[in-house]
Design a protein around this motif. Structure first.
Motif, PDB file in Angstrom:
ATOM      1  N   LEU A 444      14.414-130.669 -48.445  1.00  0.00           N
ATOM      2  CA  LEU A 444      13.077-130.982 -47.956  1.00  0.00           C
ATOM      3  C   LEU A 444      12.030-130.384 -48.873  1.00  0.00           C
ATOM      4  N   ALA A 445      11.036-131.214 -49.242  1.00  0.00           N
ATOM      5  CA  ALA A 445      10.000-130.765 -50.171  1.00  0.00           C
ATOM      6  C   ALA A 445       8.730-130.350 -49.457  1.00  0.00           C
ATOM      7  N   VAL A 446       8.455-130.908 -48.290  1.00  0.00           N
ATOM      8  CA  VAL A 446       7.209-130.619 -47.578  1.00  0.00           C
ATOM      9  C   VAL A 446       7.488-129.996 -46.216  1.00  0.00           C
ATOM     10  N   LEU A 447       8.422-130.550 -45.483  1.00  0.00           N
ATOM     11  CA  LEU A 447       8.705-130.063 -44.143  1.00  0.00           C
ATOM     12  C   LEU A 447       9.405-128.707 -44.196  1.00  0.00           C
ATOM     13  N   SER A 448       9.045-127.845 -43.263  1.00  0.00           N
ATOM     14  CA  SER A 448       9.711-126.554 -43.128  1.00  0.00           C
ATOM     15  C   SER A 448      11.007-126.725 -42.338  1.00  0.00           C
ATOM     16  N   ALA A 479      -0.641-130.212 -45.427  1.00  0.00           N
ATOM     17  CA  ALA A 479      -0.453-130.569 -46.834  1.00  0.00           C
ATOM     18  C   ALA A 479      -1.697-131.228 -47.408  1.00  0.00           C
ATOM     19  N   VAL A 480      -2.314-132.128 -46.651  1.00  0.00           N
ATOM     20  CA  VAL A 480      -3.534-132.797 -47.130  1.00  0.00           C
ATOM     21  C   VAL A 480      -4.661-131.795 -47.306  1.00  0.00           C
ATOM     22  N   ASP A 481      -4.850-130.898 -46.344  1.00  0.00           N
ATOM     23  CA  ASP A 481      -5.903-129.887 -46.454  1.00  0.00           C
ATOM     24  C   ASP A 481      -5.681-128.998 -47.675  1.00  0.00           C
ATOM     25  N   LEU A 482      -4.428-128.625 -47.915  1.00  0.00           N
ATOM     26  CA  LEU A 482      -4.134-127.767 -49.059  1.00  0.00           C
ATOM     27  C   LEU A 482      -4.417-128.486 -50.374  1.00  0.00           C
ATOM     28  N   LEU A 483      -4.076-129.766 -50.455  1.00  0.00           N
ATOM     29  CA  LEU A 483      -4.315-130.523 -51.684  1.00  0.00           C
ATOM     30  C   LEU A 483      -5.801-130.731 -51.935  1.00  0.00           C
ATOM     31  N   ASP A 495       3.240-131.313 -56.723  1.00  0.00           N
ATOM     32  CA  ASP A 495       4.551-130.846 -56.287  1.00  0.00           C
ATOM     33  C   ASP A 495       4.581-129.328 -56.129  1.00  0.00           C
ATOM     34  N   GLU A 496       3.941-128.627 -57.040  1.00  0.00           N
ATOM     35  CA  GLU A 496       3.927-127.165 -56.976  1.00  0.00           C
ATOM     36  C   GLU A 496       3.148-126.685 -55.757  1.00  0.00           C
ATOM     37  N   CYS A 501       3.302-124.498 -50.187  1.00  0.00           N
ATOM     38  CA  CYS A 501       2.997-124.660 -48.756  1.00  0.00           C
ATOM     39  C   CYS A 501       4.265-124.525 -47.914  1.00  0.00           C
ATOM     40  N   LYS A 502       5.343-125.171 -48.351  1.00  0.00           N
ATOM     41  CA  LYS A 502       6.599-125.113 -47.608  1.00  0.00           C
ATOM     42  C   LYS A 502       7.182-123.704 -47.608  1.00  0.00           C
ATOM     43  N   GLU A 503       7.155-123.023 -48.773  1.00  0.00           N
ATOM     44  CA  GLU A 503       7.704-121.672 -48.845  1.00  0.00           C
ATOM     45  C   GLU A 503       6.945-120.722 -47.926  1.00  0.00           C
TER      46      GLU A 503
END
Length: 627
Positions: A444-448, A479-483, A495-496, A501-503
């Motif tokens: 998973l790249a976005v979901l925790s 994710a949108v707010d962070l971007l 991607d980074e 965000c996920k970590e």
């Protein structure tokens, strides 16, 4: 009837408590064969309370199998409680502590509007914990109706304070501590941080201190169980719920100085899984307490469905591995094992007319190679009408010493989810093992992962049908707010940012994770409502910062009427009608709202398109030249 310890124990000074745990009412209630098993066992437990004329019935959690029991399940539970617990027999146990603090209301047998003969005291487990609006548990419903005395609920998870229920019968005094289920990782951390406080009544030694809790007792990983050594040493007896294998042994003792407390693990009254521990004999427990002395007596349950569990290792059987009919030999061997199990189950019939006759049979089969595997569904159909679980008699697993070990996992290969399922203690552990076994490119790249496992837990145990939508909306909004707040422009930078965000979510503790998800879900819901309201208003009126188009202005000023007047004047003068000059284009003002809209739409769409194109290019084996 069990007698007291000779003539030295007076019945006026002796507590008699019937202890049971993990009733799981409603388990497989829609199953035509096994639907009534949990209710039959619960009725036997309460009938034993009447038979042994106890003072109290103590339940160790998981009275229900689901946090939101069906109306039929709640009806049957209420019916059984009313049948065995109500009556005119006086209760000789006195409550000395603050009842509002212990039960949030007066104890039911002191209610002048109720006649209770056998009071039931219960904590909640992980299957019937409070859910939904205002955090109402199914036990709250039974409590407000006067059928159960619900205690041990904790409302502050930053520091747990346990006040005992102080009971007195003659010269015997019982301090009963209740600790309803708290997630094991959280409770283990609270014990480690010395944030669990049990109020000691006094140091005189006159009180018998007993704790009932509902947690993992077996070691299921670091900080995923409660070690016995973290519990206070002043306890005399611990009733441990949640573990389904019954570990109760007859005991007669008095705790001496510097000795550990005795642990009573009643186990479940119904088999909720086809595991080896569930095949052990089922019990409830009779506790007799006279001042500081006690007697523990296991009471076997006679209405439990017989369950036979067998382990078969094919490498230890006499099979010719070079035989072309090896599959048929394996099936013949397993058929013989199932028939043996059915005969063994006949010995477990107690003669009670309420005991179900069809047994549960489970064979755990370890095979060496694929040539020994076969169609299990077709095999199990041969035992319809002979066993209660014809669909899942077999569980087939590869022997570890013959399991193929690959040096690397191919992108197209599947994870051995069967092996992970066999070793996982619960659904959350299974999901974590599955995601951990995935190669880096497929994780998973976005979901925790933690958020996903918690969502699955809430969906299965609490029947929270909306939990997945909330979690996904929260992750997308975050994710949108962070971007938007970042300076990421390229695909690698995006991607980074998503990885960071996920970590952060995976590293957050449980309370912080729930807070972040709740806040993001609220923001996502607000944004959705605002977008819907804006769309609705724009269908009626133009936005305040938008200029009307030339065609709109012309229609708004009666363009059709102007042409009619011009045509009329021209006809009268014999002149040709001339069209009015086209208006000059109006320069659109740049506003903050328009700039943000452009960034959120075109910029994110371009990045998404580029990521999709890049993935397709990476997955293709065809190389395209520059020209």
């Amino acid at each position: 009837m069990v007698q007291n310890d000779g003539d030295t124990w007076s019945s006026d000074d002796t507590f008699r408590v019937l202890i049971a745990s993990d009733i799981h009412l409603g388990h497989l209630e829609n199953d035509a064969v096994r639907g009534e098993d949990s209710f039959i066992a619960f009725e036997e437990v309460l009938s034993l309370a009447v038979q042994y004329d106890v003072d109290l019935v103590l339940l160790g959690g998981d009275l229900f199998d689901h946090a939101k029991p069906s109306p039929s399940c709640m009806f049957k539970c209420t019916q059984i409680l009313r049948k065995y617990c109500l009556g005119d027999k006086p209760v000789s146990v006195e409550v000395l502590s603050d009842q509002l603090d212990n039960f949030s209301r007066a104890v039911n047998y002191e209610d002048p509007n109720l006649n209770v003969s056998y009071p039931v005291l219960s904590i909640h487990g992980n299957h019937d914990d409070p859910v939904g609006q205002h955090g109402v548990s199914s036990l709250d419903i039974l409590s407000i109706s006067g059928l159960v005395n619900y205690f041990g609920r904790c409302s502050d998870y930053s520091r747990v304070r346990i006040a005992p229920v102080l009971l007195r019968k003659g010269r015997s005094r019982l301090a009963l501590y209740g600790l309803s289920h708290i997630k094991d990782q959280r409770l283990a951390r609270l014990f480690l941080e010395k944030k669990v406080e049990m109020e000691l009544v006094d140091d005189s030694g006159e009180w018998f201190n007993m704790l009932v809790l509902h947690q993992n007792r077996a070691d299921r990983g670091p900080h995923n169980f409660i070690p016995e050594n973290v519990l206070p040493s002043f306890l005399d007896l611990v009733v441990w719920g949640h573990e389904h294998d019954s570990q109760v042994f007859a005991a007669k003792d008095v705790k001496r100085e510097n000795e550990n407390f005795l642990v009573v693990q009643p186990g479940s009254t119904v088999a909720t899984s086809l595991a080896a521990g569930e095949a052990l004999p089922k019990h409830c427990v009779l506790l007799q307490l006279h001042q500081k002395e006690y007697i523990v007596t296991p009471l076997p349950l006679k209405t439990v469905r017989p369950f036979i569990f067998k382990t078969v290792v094919l490498s230890e059987e006499n099979l010719d591995q070079e035989d072309v009919n090896e599959k048929e030999k394996v099936q013949s061997l397993l058929t013989e094992k199932v028939n043996e199990a059915i005969k063994e189950a006949e010995i477990l019939h107690s003669g009670d007319p309420k005991q179900p006759l069809l047994p549960l049979v489970r064979l755990s089969v370890f095979f060496q190679h694929e040539g020994q595997d076969f169609n299990r569904v077709r095999f199990c159909q041969n035992f319809n009408g002979l066993v209660a679980n014809p669909k899942d008699i077999l569980i087939m697993k590869r022997e570890k010493k013959f399991r193929e070990r690959k040096e690397r996992i191919d992108e197209s290969s599947d994870v051995d989810i069967g092996g992970a399922a066999a070793e996982a203690a619960d659904v959350e552990s299974l999901l974590r093992a599955y995601y951990a076994a995935q190669p880096a490119e497929r994780r998973l790249a976005v979901l925790s992962v933690r958020a996903v496992t918690e969502a699955v837990r809430d969906f299965t145990l609490k029947r929270d049908d909306d939990v997945f939508r909330r979690v996904l909306d929260a992750h997308r909004q975050r994710a949108v707010d962070l971007l938007l707040q970042s300076s990421a422009e390229t695909v690698d930078e995006v991607d980074e940012q998503l990885k960071t965000c996920k970590e952060a979510l995976d590293a957050a503790d449980e309370e912080s994770l729930r807070t972040v998800i709740a806040a993001a879900a609220t923001a996502a819901a607000t944004a959705t409502k605002a977008a819907a309201a804006t769309k609705k208003s724009e269908s009626i009126l133009l936005s305040s910062d938008e200029e009307a188009s030339p065609s709109t202005r012309a229609r708004g000023r009666g363009a059709r009427g102007g042409r009619t007047r011009a045509r009329g004047r021209g006809a009268g003068r014999g002149a040709r009608a001339v069209s009015p000059p086209a208006p000059a284009p109006v320069e659109r003002r740049s506003t903050p709202r328009r700039s943000a809209a452009q960034k959120t739409s075109s910029w994110l769409q371009a990045l998404t398109s580029e990521r999709t194109t890049r993935r397709r290019r990476d997955s293709s084996d065809i190389e395209i030249s520059d020209d």
